[in-house]
Scaffold this motif. Structure first.
Motif, PDB file in Angstrom:
ATOM      1  N   LEU A 114       7.661 -11.825  28.962  1.00  0.00           N
ATOM      2  CA  LEU A 114       8.650 -12.135  29.972  1.00  0.00           C
ATOM      3  C   LEU A 114       7.932 -12.056  31.307  1.00  0.00           C
ATOM      4  CD1 LEU A 114      11.571 -12.588  30.679  1.00  0.00           C
ATOM      5  CD2 LEU A 114      11.979 -10.159  30.354  1.00  0.00           C
ATOM      6  N   PRO A 115       7.790 -13.185  31.999  1.00  0.00           N
ATOM      7  CA  PRO A 115       7.003 -13.149  33.232  1.00  0.00           C
ATOM      8  C   PRO A 115       7.734 -12.383  34.334  1.00  0.00           C
ATOM      9  CG  PRO A 115       8.055 -15.276  32.990  1.00  0.00           C
ATOM     10  CD  PRO A 115       8.388 -14.493  31.745  1.00  0.00           C
ATOM     11  N   GLY A 116       6.986 -11.945  35.316  1.00  0.00           N
ATOM     12  CA  GLY A 116       7.584 -11.339  36.510  1.00  0.00           C
ATOM     13  C   GLY A 116       8.160  -9.962  36.272  1.00  0.00           C
ATOM     14  N   ARG A 117       8.918  -9.533  37.255  1.00  0.00           N
ATOM     15  CA  ARG A 117       9.492  -8.195  37.233  1.00  0.00           C
ATOM     16  C   ARG A 117      10.949  -8.274  37.614  1.00  0.00           C
ATOM     17  NH1 ARG A 117       7.116  -3.193  40.143  1.00  0.00           N
ATOM     18  NH2 ARG A 117       6.126  -4.351  41.817  1.00  0.00           N
ATOM     19  N   PRO A 118      11.754  -7.308  37.195  1.00  0.00           N
ATOM     20  CA  PRO A 118      13.142  -7.305  37.656  1.00  0.00           C
ATOM     21  C   PRO A 118      13.181  -7.094  39.164  1.00  0.00           C
ATOM     22  CG  PRO A 118      12.706  -5.435  36.183  1.00  0.00           C
ATOM     23  CD  PRO A 118      11.439  -6.188  36.329  1.00  0.00           C
ATOM     24  N   PRO A 119      14.248  -7.534  39.827  1.00  0.00           N
ATOM     25  CA  PRO A 119      14.332  -7.342  41.275  1.00  0.00           C
ATOM     26  C   PRO A 119      14.283  -5.859  41.611  1.00  0.00           C
ATOM     27  CG  PRO A 119      16.411  -8.167  40.377  1.00  0.00           C
ATOM     28  CD  PRO A 119      15.416  -8.238  39.289  1.00  0.00           C
ATOM     29  N   GLN A 120      13.554  -5.521  42.671  1.00  0.00           N
ATOM     30  CA  GLN A 120      13.484  -4.129  43.106  1.00  0.00           C
ATOM     31  C   GLN A 120      14.767  -3.772  43.854  1.00  0.00           C
ATOM     32  OE1 GLN A 120      10.625  -2.157  42.209  1.00  0.00           O
ATOM     33  NE2 GLN A 120      10.774  -3.960  40.899  1.00  0.00           N
ATOM     34  N   PRO A 121      15.065  -2.495  43.889  1.00  0.00           N
ATOM     35  CA  PRO A 121      16.326  -2.081  44.517  1.00  0.00           C
ATOM     36  C   PRO A 121      16.474  -2.569  45.960  1.00  0.00           C
ATOM     37  CG  PRO A 121      15.332  -0.233  43.373  1.00  0.00           C
ATOM     38  CD  PRO A 121      14.351  -1.354  43.296  1.00  0.00           C
ATOM     39  N   ASP A 122      15.342  -2.726  46.689  1.00  0.00           N
ATOM     40  CA  ASP A 122      15.486  -3.136  48.085  1.00  0.00           C
ATOM     41  C   ASP A 122      15.342  -4.642  48.270  1.00  0.00           C
ATOM     42  OD1 ASP A 122      12.923  -3.077  47.316  1.00  0.00           O
ATOM     43  OD2 ASP A 122      12.164  -1.840  48.950  1.00  0.00           O
ATOM     44  N   GLN A 123      15.367  -5.371  47.146  1.00  0.00           N
ATOM     45  CA  GLN A 123      15.168  -6.815  47.215  1.00  0.00           C
ATOM     46  C   GLN A 123      16.533  -7.504  47.184  1.00  0.00           C
ATOM     47  OE1 GLN A 123      12.129  -7.638  44.297  1.00  0.00           O
ATOM     48  NE2 GLN A 123      12.660  -9.790  44.316  1.00  0.00           N
ATOM     49  N   PRO A 124      16.770  -8.437  48.052  1.00  0.00           N
ATOM     50  CA  PRO A 124      18.086  -9.080  48.020  1.00  0.00           C
ATOM     51  C   PRO A 124      18.269  -9.927  46.764  1.00  0.00           C
ATOM     52  CG  PRO A 124      16.641 -10.163  49.580  1.00  0.00           C
ATOM     53  CD  PRO A 124      15.903  -8.976  49.094  1.00  0.00           C
ATOM     54  N   ILE A 125      19.449  -9.872  46.199  1.00  0.00           N
ATOM     55  CA  ILE A 125      19.744 -10.717  45.045  1.00  0.00           C
ATOM     56  C   ILE A 125      20.760 -11.753  45.486  1.00  0.00           C
ATOM     57  CG2 ILE A 125      20.689 -10.838  42.722  1.00  0.00           C
ATOM     58  CD1 ILE A 125      19.984  -7.952  42.369  1.00  0.00           C
ATOM     59  N   VAL A 126      20.369 -12.996  45.347  1.00  0.00           N
ATOM     60  CA  VAL A 126      21.333 -14.061  45.610  1.00  0.00           C
ATOM     61  C   VAL A 126      21.408 -14.880  44.333  1.00  0.00           C
ATOM     62  CG1 VAL A 126      21.908 -16.032  47.056  1.00  0.00           C
ATOM     63  CG2 VAL A 126      20.677 -14.093  48.027  1.00  0.00           C
ATOM     64  N   GLY A 127      22.608 -15.137  43.884  1.00  0.00           N
ATOM     65  CA  GLY A 127      22.749 -15.882  42.642  1.00  0.00           C
ATOM     66  C   GLY A 127      22.445 -15.000  41.455  1.00  0.00           C
ATOM     67  N   CYS A 128      21.969 -15.621  40.372  1.00  0.00           N
ATOM     68  CA  CYS A 128      21.677 -14.879  39.152  1.00  0.00           C
ATOM     69  C   CYS A 128      20.415 -14.043  39.366  1.00  0.00           C
ATOM     70  CB  CYS A 128      21.471 -15.848  37.995  1.00  0.00           C
ATOM     71  SG  CYS A 128      20.982 -15.007  36.481  1.00  0.00           S
ATOM     72  N   ALA A 129      20.508 -12.741  39.055  1.00  0.00           N
ATOM     73  CA  ALA A 129      19.382 -11.841  39.303  1.00  0.00           C
ATOM     74  C   ALA A 129      18.182 -12.198  38.435  1.00  0.00           C
ATOM     75  CB  ALA A 129      19.811 -10.400  39.035  1.00  0.00           C
ATOM     76  N   PHE A 130      18.434 -12.940  37.335  1.00  0.00           N
ATOM     77  CA  PHE A 130      17.372 -13.255  36.389  1.00  0.00           C
ATOM     78  C   PHE A 130      16.685 -14.579  36.727  1.00  0.00           C
ATOM     79  CE2 PHE A 130      16.095 -14.467  31.911  1.00  0.00           C
ATOM     80  CZ  PHE A 130      15.108 -13.504  31.798  1.00  0.00           C
ATOM     81  N   ALA A 131      17.185 -15.262  37.752  1.00  0.00           N
ATOM     82  CA  ALA A 131      16.741 -16.633  38.025  1.00  0.00           C
ATOM     83  C   ALA A 131      15.223 -16.774  38.127  1.00  0.00           C
ATOM     84  CB  ALA A 131      17.408 -17.145  39.299  1.00  0.00           C
ATOM     85  N   ASP A 132      14.549 -15.821  38.781  1.00  0.00           N
ATOM     86  CA  ASP A 132      13.104 -15.957  38.985  1.00  0.00           C
ATOM     87  C   ASP A 132      12.308 -15.886  37.691  1.00  0.00           C
ATOM     88  OD1 ASP A 132      13.339 -16.311  41.634  1.00  0.00           O
ATOM     89  OD2 ASP A 132      12.929 -14.214  42.180  1.00  0.00           O
ATOM     90  N   ARG A 133      12.914 -15.355  36.632  1.00  0.00           N
ATOM     91  CA  ARG A 133      12.163 -15.194  35.389  1.00  0.00           C
ATOM     92  C   ARG A 133      12.725 -16.070  34.281  1.00  0.00           C
ATOM     93  NH1 ARG A 133      12.351  -8.822  34.392  1.00  0.00           N
ATOM     94  NH2 ARG A 133      10.401  -9.143  33.286  1.00  0.00           N
ATOM     95  N   CYS A 134      13.729 -16.863  34.586  1.00  0.00           N
ATOM     96  CA  CYS A 134      14.472 -17.532  33.529  1.00  0.00           C
ATOM     97  C   CYS A 134      13.928 -18.928  33.245  1.00  0.00           C
ATOM     98  CB  CYS A 134      15.940 -17.639  33.934  1.00  0.00           C
ATOM     99  SG  CYS A 134      16.943 -18.416  32.675  1.00  0.00           S
ATOM    100  N   PRO A 135      13.676 -19.267  31.986  1.00  0.00           N
ATOM    101  CA  PRO A 135      13.196 -20.607  31.657  1.00  0.00           C
ATOM    102  C   PRO A 135      14.274 -21.682  31.805  1.00  0.00           C
ATOM    103  CG  PRO A 135      13.480 -19.310  29.660  1.00  0.00           C
ATOM    104  CD  PRO A 135      13.717 -18.377  30.816  1.00  0.00           C
ATOM    105  N   LEU A 136      15.543 -21.276  31.835  1.00  0.00           N
ATOM    106  CA  LEU A 136      16.621 -22.267  31.885  1.00  0.00           C
ATOM    107  C   LEU A 136      17.190 -22.452  33.288  1.00  0.00           C
ATOM    108  CD1 LEU A 136      18.685 -21.247  28.717  1.00  0.00           C
ATOM    109  CD2 LEU A 136      16.746 -22.810  28.892  1.00  0.00           C
TER     110      LEU A 136
END
Ligand SMILES: Nc1ncnc2c1ncn2[C@@H]1O[C@H](COP(=O)(O)OP(=O)(O)O)[C@@H](O)[C@H]1O
Ligand code: SF4
Ligand code: SF4
Ligand SMILES: [Mg+2]
Lengths: 349, 342, 632
Positions: free
Chosen positions: C573-595
């Motif tokens: 699974l590429p990348g990392r989950p969003p860090q607590p101080d990172q803004p989440i806009v939209g789906c939090a999984f978007a940066d790592r999601c193949p779809l």
């Protein structure tokens, strides 16, 4: 050197092994207090292959790694690396030969000097004498690319990276030395499983490309199965079974069986797990293992459950070659008086 | 006298025990005691040697220094024999130890009194002073530190920690002689509430004890605060909280023993440092204890008295360290069994 | 990757500035005020005046001038003392570390012993030998402090030289000297600097103390200690005389102490790092609106635990950017609910909130939080005591869950004794019964042992026995097997299974290992970045009928123990989950999601029933993603 001493060296070379341990015992504490926690280990890693060392915590996996890289002097036996007996070397000769075998430690947070940039850490590994800084830059970029990191990260400090990234840097550093053998000690156990896959795949692809010899230490049999050509199972400081990693699917030794059955298997659910073991055998001290077969207090086929198996208490089983009933023609050996394959072959229940 | 005490005891026996060996039977306690007693023996031996050497290391001829250049040879010889300087060094040591064992500490050069009598008169005063100071340090410092940590744990007031740190750093940096001077000025001279002269009477000992205790109290409070916060963050405290115990019970049975354990290691050093503070403070208030005696003795080169007092101070320190070790063994079982694995 | 700017603590600045000013003073003061400090005047023991700001001494000399001039001697003495103490300590401590094993053991024990002597004893002995003077007092105090510094250096150096990075550097072929200069010393430099400034503070205070009592500097020389001693004599007549030297000693001691504290904070990697307040950009999809998941779940009157819309934030200001966002779940009697996800996804926070065990300082709210029908959702209310008997908790690390200072037995029986008023005997019998149920061998013996005398697996079983003591209706197990060996893990999983069936107990099992949850649980919630992104039955999970790309990815990344597993590469699974101080806009999984699609980046998907079956929070997925690779 007497002929009998030379013999293992010759066999080791003739059979194309990159790394061999011959009768190695090792332990901690000096002088009178010294306690061996590793007893009489014989193993060989064929060049270009991956050998997995599996076992519970405290079984001596890391001690073995430390002994093999020369971090810990064996109290008996010898360690052969290619054409030299590395366990007999000291001083400068040892330092030169040390570069041929590198260790990737378990904890990615402790294995990088917090005050060194990645560039300096890699440069130190490439050229510890610091003679040719000019040539190193390209090599550092290349190494970082190998572990899928951007070359720009070279000027950063370790604390700026995540666990998985640090572990990749640690791999790059080991590769920088261009060793013949890499020992990876539980390199993924501190990582989340999603990150684990990345590191495992990286090591596999490096091995496929460079044909480096690898010793892969893990407590997770499914990881060992994924990574290794051969496996060796360690219990309380002794090898109890070794051979092709296919042996994991038809083990001869009850301890290997127990390990295999303990891996959660979603397809099978709870019924796939082995029956809870007879208690009381836990927490044995590797420096002072039970008599006879060290596994006997826990063995489901052993003397605690069967009266006719007194032999397990009185006599220590040797690690003997076994015939393989899987039909793959693999070589394997197990240290058990009552191997499971014989049970399968009709003796038993 | 302050001591170099780090702000936290992590990594000391209070830290997490990894895989401690399993202990069978009651052997560990005797092994533990034996080891500690061995340490005490070495310490006492070094101490005796040190006091013995004080006279022998004096540059030139100590006897000549004492009697002066004009003295007769007989006078010189008399002092020499009094100092026990006539025999070979080995024989001198044997004599010295022999005298010590039979309780003889020699006579003062100045007053010709036996040193043991001087100690008998002055030691109780010093002990009272040090004891009272110790009581103040613990009675004030411990609850203050623990209360602060508990309060912060519950409320997390943002300025709370820095205020506490500032106050305790300021307090901890106050040398006893400065505190003493201020106290004398305020309580004896300005308001005339208590005497400036120290002594064994209750009114005479309050100010000296406060001077000795002031800085260690602040340092101790800070230490206890840090240790308590560390303990409160441990997982076993979460376990205990899940039992919904009344808070007094939570703090008494789960927090306190562990804070005591981790505090004692460094607290022991602090206790020993109190002895130094006592010596200095006695001279501020002119308390008739061994602290004033030793300074006078040094200024007058009264070697038997110097030797006697240093010996006693050293023995006190050793006794404190030993007591701390034993208490540590009693409250923290891991200390005892760790001896085995060493 | 996180980049953090180290903030230089205020204490560091202040301490350094003060010390610098003092050093300048030490150099120039005797040159400027040397003569006036020695000048006698008829104004004996005079109070403060325009001419003599701090009054005069018994010989009519100006106290302020004398205080300033004394700075040189005082500071010079302190500097040399520190040099002896710290230098001697470092050399001794380092020598012992480098020496052979035997010398090392002996040396360490000796230093440990020497620390038992208070420095004053050594100082008195040395001044007694050499007669009180500047030289003797400096040497005396310097030597007296050597053991303490030696010990600290020794501890530091041995901890650095056993670090993995030193081990690895040695393997790379570094010569010992290079190893020392490149890895050991740089990592020691910081702590040793701290030590030096603390040593300087101690030196100044102790030196002045000895001068004060007459064992240090002798007439006609003077340092601050002597000046203060003189002032004490005159205290009745001229109290202001004490002010100058008193303040000078205090300030210098404090400045050095501040510098040490500041350096310590500055060098501590866990120290105050300038970090912006954790704040996530307000989550689109509305943290204010009721999350659809809560609406999706039917009210469950038979549930042992019922949670709706649980939100947890690190501070009141960050309620708009929570760590856990709108979690809703039910667990029924006899059911094992698994919560799975990467570390940091909020699993533990959720579990601890259910048990009402969140660390103080965290802020949480829930529309519903009921246990056994009792509403415990009011965060301001005192936690009801009955949770102690209704909820059992098992944590990850059995080695740190028992109080190390107490026997195991009383810890196990505590709840029954305190809340159910059981007698000691009855409670002990109950505890032994539970220990037996948890398959702890010789339970009577274990009760009288200390936690450290039990093996890891034994401790975890004892922990489970403790949780079961009062027959709670809910057991929360947070990563109960992560710290255990696989063999012990298998036993503990089976134990949990047996407990849930024989006791008809509700269990919440938290794990980062999808194989563990799918082996043991009946139903599984997958958490990502503080939300439940999929909820599914264990049958679906085992068969791989998962709908959310994240769940699919977890499955594809986990190695299996199957003969064919070697041939099928894992899919990381590429990348990392969003860090607590990172803004989440939209789906939090978007940066790592193949779809991922454009919509995903704008709108946070709600948990919904998918057209082809399943419940997941995804815009794209319509049902089970049997094979993500093909879809890609
Ligand atoms: N006491 C706390 N204060 C602030 N943040 C916290 C606290 N505890 C956990 N967190 C944060 O909450 C997130 C979720 O943590 P956690 O519940 O421990 O996840 P998991 O159980 O999946 O490992 C993480 O980002 C973590 O840093
Ligand atoms: S030798 Fe006996 S006790 Fe040992 S593993 Fe084989 S059957 Fe079990
Ligand atoms: S919503 Fe979009 S980004 Fe999120 S999981 Fe579904 S497809 Fe992936
Ligand atoms: Mg967690």
């Amino acid at each position: 050197m007497s002929p009998s001493e030379a013999a293992p060296v010759l066999r080791h070379q003739a059979d194309g092994f990159a790394l061999s341990a011959v009768g190695v015992s090792a332990g901690y504490g000096g002088g009178r207090r010294s306690r061996d926690v590793l007893h009489d280990i014989d193993l060989s890693v064929p060049a270009g292959q991956t050998l997995g060392i599996v076992g519970e915590s405290g079984s001596g996996k890391s001690t073995l790694a430390r002994a093999l890289v020369g971090q810990l002097r064996p109290s008996a036996g010898k360690i052969l690396l290619g054409d030299v007996e590395i366990s007999a070397l000291r001083g400068r000769r040892l330092r030169e030969n040390r570069r041929r075998i590198q260790l990737i430690p378990q904890d990615p947070y402790a294995s990088l000097d917090p005050r060194m940039t990645i560039r300096r850490a890699l440069y130190e590994a490439i050229d510890p004498q610091g003679r040719r800084p000019a040539q190193a830059a390209a090599r550092i970029s290349e190494l970082l690319a190998t572990v899928s990191l951007d070359p720009d990260v070279a000027s950063r400090y370790p604390h700026e990276f995540s666990g998985g990234q640090r572990q990749r840097i640690a791999i790059a550093r080991a590769l920088a030395v261009q060793p013949e053998v890499i020992i990876a000690d539980e390199v993924t156990s501190a990582l989340d499983s999603s990150v684990q896959a990345e590191v495992l795949n990286l090591l596999r692809s490096i091995q496929a490309r460079t044909a480096i010899t690898m010793l892969f230490i893990t407590h997770d049999l499914s990881v060992a199965n994924y990574m290794c050509d051969e496996v060796a199972v360690l219990y309380l400081g002794r090898l109890v079974e070794k051979g092709s990693s296919r042996l994991l699917f038809s083990p001869d030794h009850p301890y290997t069986r127990r390990l295999v059955d303990s891996i959660p298997n979603p397809r099978a659910g709870l019924s796939g797990l082995s029956a809870p073991e007879i208690t009381g055998g836990e927490g044995a001290d590797p420096a002072n293992p039970p008599a006879g077969c060290a596994f006997h207090p826990r063995c489901p086929n052993g003397p605690r459950l069967r009266d006719d198996r007194e032999r397990c208490i009185t006599e220590r089983p040797e690690l003997l070659p076994r015939w393989d009933d899987t039909g793959d023609g693999d070589h394997r050996s197990a240290a058990c008086h009552f191997p499971l394959s014989e049970v399968r072959a009709g003796l038993g229940d | 006298m302050t001591s170099i005490i780090p702000a936290s005891a992590h990594g000391a026996p209070g830290g997490g025990a990894a895989v401690a060996p399993r202990v069978r039977g009651g052997a560990p306690w005797s092994a533990f005691l034996l080891r500690r007693l061995g340490g005490v023996a070495v310490l006492v031996a070094v101490l005796v040697l040190m006091t013995f050497l004080i006279v022998r290391l004096v540059p030139g001829d100590p006897a000549r220094n004492l009697v002066g250049l004009t003295a007769s040879t007989e006078q010189l010889q008399a002092v020499r024999s009094q100092l026990g300087l006539e025999d070979s060094l080995g024989q001198q040591l044997v004599n010295y130890v022999g005298n010590l064992v039979s309780g003889g500490l020699g006579d003062s050069f100045v007053t010709s009194q036996p040193v043991s009598r001087l100690l008998g008169e002055r030691l109780p005063v010093t002990a009272e002073l040090a004891g009272l100071a110790l009581a103040i340090v613990i009675v004030v410092g411990f609850p203050a530190g623990m209360g602060m940590a508990a309060w912060q744990h519950k409320r997390r007031v943002r300025w709370g920690d820095s205020a506490f740190t500032t106050v305790t750093s300021l307090g901890g940096a106050m040398p006893e002689y400065v505190t003493g001077t201020v106290l004398i000025y305020l309580f004896a001279l300005k308001f005339d509430l208590l005497p400036a002269q120290g002594g064994a009477a209750p009114s005479e000992i309050i100010l000296p004890a406060l001077s000795v205790a002031f800085a260690p109290m602040a340092i101790f409070a800070r230490l206890v605060r840090n240790e308590t916060s560390a303990v409160l963050g441990k997982e076993y405290i979460t376990t205990a909280v899940s039992k919904r115990l009344p808070s007094w019970r939570l703090y008494l049975t789960h927090v306190l023993p562990n804070v005591v354990t981790s505090t004692l290691t460094l607290g022991g050093l602090l206790l020993v440092a109190l002895l130094g503070g006592t010596v200095i403070t006695e001279n501020v208030f002119n308390v008739p204890g061994i602290g004033t005696a030793v300074v006078n003795a040094i200024l007058q080169s009264d070697y038997p008295v110097i030797q006697g007092i240093i010996l006693v101070l050293g023995l006190l320190a050793i006794a404190i360290t030993f007591a701390v070790d034993i208490v540590l063994g009693l409250v923290d079982p891991r200390t005892v069994s760790a001896v085995r694995s060493q | 990757m996180t980049t953090s700017k180290r903030r230089k603590p205020f204490a560091l600045w202040l301490g350094a500035a003060l010390l610098l000013a003092l050093s300048v003073l030490a150099v120039v003061a005797p040159i400027i005020w040397g003569d006036s400090a020695a000048a006698l005047s008829s104004e004996v023991r005079g109070g403060p005046s325009a001419e003599h700001l701090l009054g005069t001494d018994p010989l009519g000399r100006d106290v302020l001038d004398r205080t300033l001039v004394a700075a040189r001697l005082t500071l010079a003495m302190a500097a040399v003392t520190t040099l002896i103490a710290v230098g001697g300590g470092i050399v001794l401590g380092a020598t012992i570390v480098v020496a052979g094993r035997r010398v090392r053991g002996l040396g360490e024990r000796l230093i440990d012993l020497m620390i038992a002597y208070p420095p004053i004893i050594v100082a008195l002995s040395i001044t007694a030998i050499f007669r009180p003077s500047v030289g003797s007092v400096v040497v005396a105090i310097g030597l007296a402090f050597v053991p303490q510094f030696a010990r600290l250096t020794n501890t530091l150096a041995s901890s650095v030289s056993s670090k993995d990075y030193v081990v690895v550097a040695r393997l790379v072929g570094l010569r010992p000297t290079r190893l020392l200069f490149r890895h050991v010393i740089p990592n020691l430099a910081g702590p040793l600097l701290v030590l030096t400034s603390v040593g300087f503070a101690s030196a100044i205070i102790t030196l002045s103390g000895l001068s004060f009592i007459g064992l240090g500097v002798q007439e006609p020389s003077y340092d601050w200690g002597r000046l203060l001693a003189q002032a004490l004599q005159d205290l009745g007549v001229n109290p202001i005389e004490a002010f100058g030297p008193g303040i000078a000693i205090l300030i210098t001691g404090l400045a050095a102490g501040l510098l040490g504290d500041g350096l310590n904070q500055f060098l501590d990697p866990r120290g105050p790092v300038r970090r912006r307040r954790r704040r996530r950009a307000a989550t689109s999809g509305g943290a204010d609106a009721r999350t659809p998941h809560a609406a999706l779940l039917a009210p469950a009157p038979d549930a042992v635990v019922s949670v709706r819309d649980l939100t947890i934030a690190a501070s009141p200001e960050s309620v708009g950017a929570p760590l856990v966002r709108g979690v809703s779940l039910d667990v029924r009697a006899g059911e094992i609910l698994g919560i799975v996800g990467e570390s940091g996804s909020g699993k533990s926070l959720t579990a601890m909130a259910i048990a009402r065990l969140l660390a103080p300082g965290l802020h949480w709210s829930a529309e519903t939080l009921s246990i056994n029908g009792a509403d415990v959702s009011d965060a301001r209310e005192q936690t009801p005591v009955r949770l102690a008997t209704d909820v059992g908790v098992v944590f990850q690390d059995p080695s740190s869950c028992f109080n190390p200072a107490r026997h195991v037995g009383p810890q196990i029986t505590e709840v029954a004794r305190v809340h159910q008023g059981l007698s000691k005997r009855a409670a002990n019998e109950l505890a032994i019964e539970r220990l037996r149920e948890a398959r702890v061998s010789s339970p009577e013996v274990r009760m009288r042992q200390y936690p450290h005398e039990l093996s890891g697996g034994m401790r975890q079983r004892a922990m489970i026995a403790m949780a079961l003591l009062t027959s709670p209706s809910l057991l929360i197990a947070d990563e109960p097997t992560t710290a255990l060996d696989v063999t012990v893990q298998a036993d503990v999983l089976q134990l949990l299974h047996r407990i849930s069936t024989t006791r008809n107990m509700a269990i919440v099992l938290i794990s980062h290992d999808i194989k563990v949850v799918s082996t043991l649980c009946h139903r599984v919630c997958v958490m990502y970045a503080g939300r439940i992104v999929e909820e599914l039955t264990v049958e679906d999970l085992r068969e791989g009928r998962v709908c959310h790309p994240y769940t699919r990815a977890l499955l594809d990344a986990a190695p299996r123990l199957e003969p064919s597993a070697r041939q099928v590469p894992l899919i990381p699974l590429p990348g990392r989950p969003p860090q607590p101080d990172q803004p989440i806009v939209g789906c939090a999984f978007a940066d790592r999601c193949p779809l991922v699609t454009d919509r995903c980046r704008q709108e946070d998907p709600a948990l919904r029933a998918l057209p082809r079956g399943g419940v997941a929070a995804c815009h794209v997925s319509t049902g089970p993603l049997e094979d993500l690779l093909v879809t890609q």
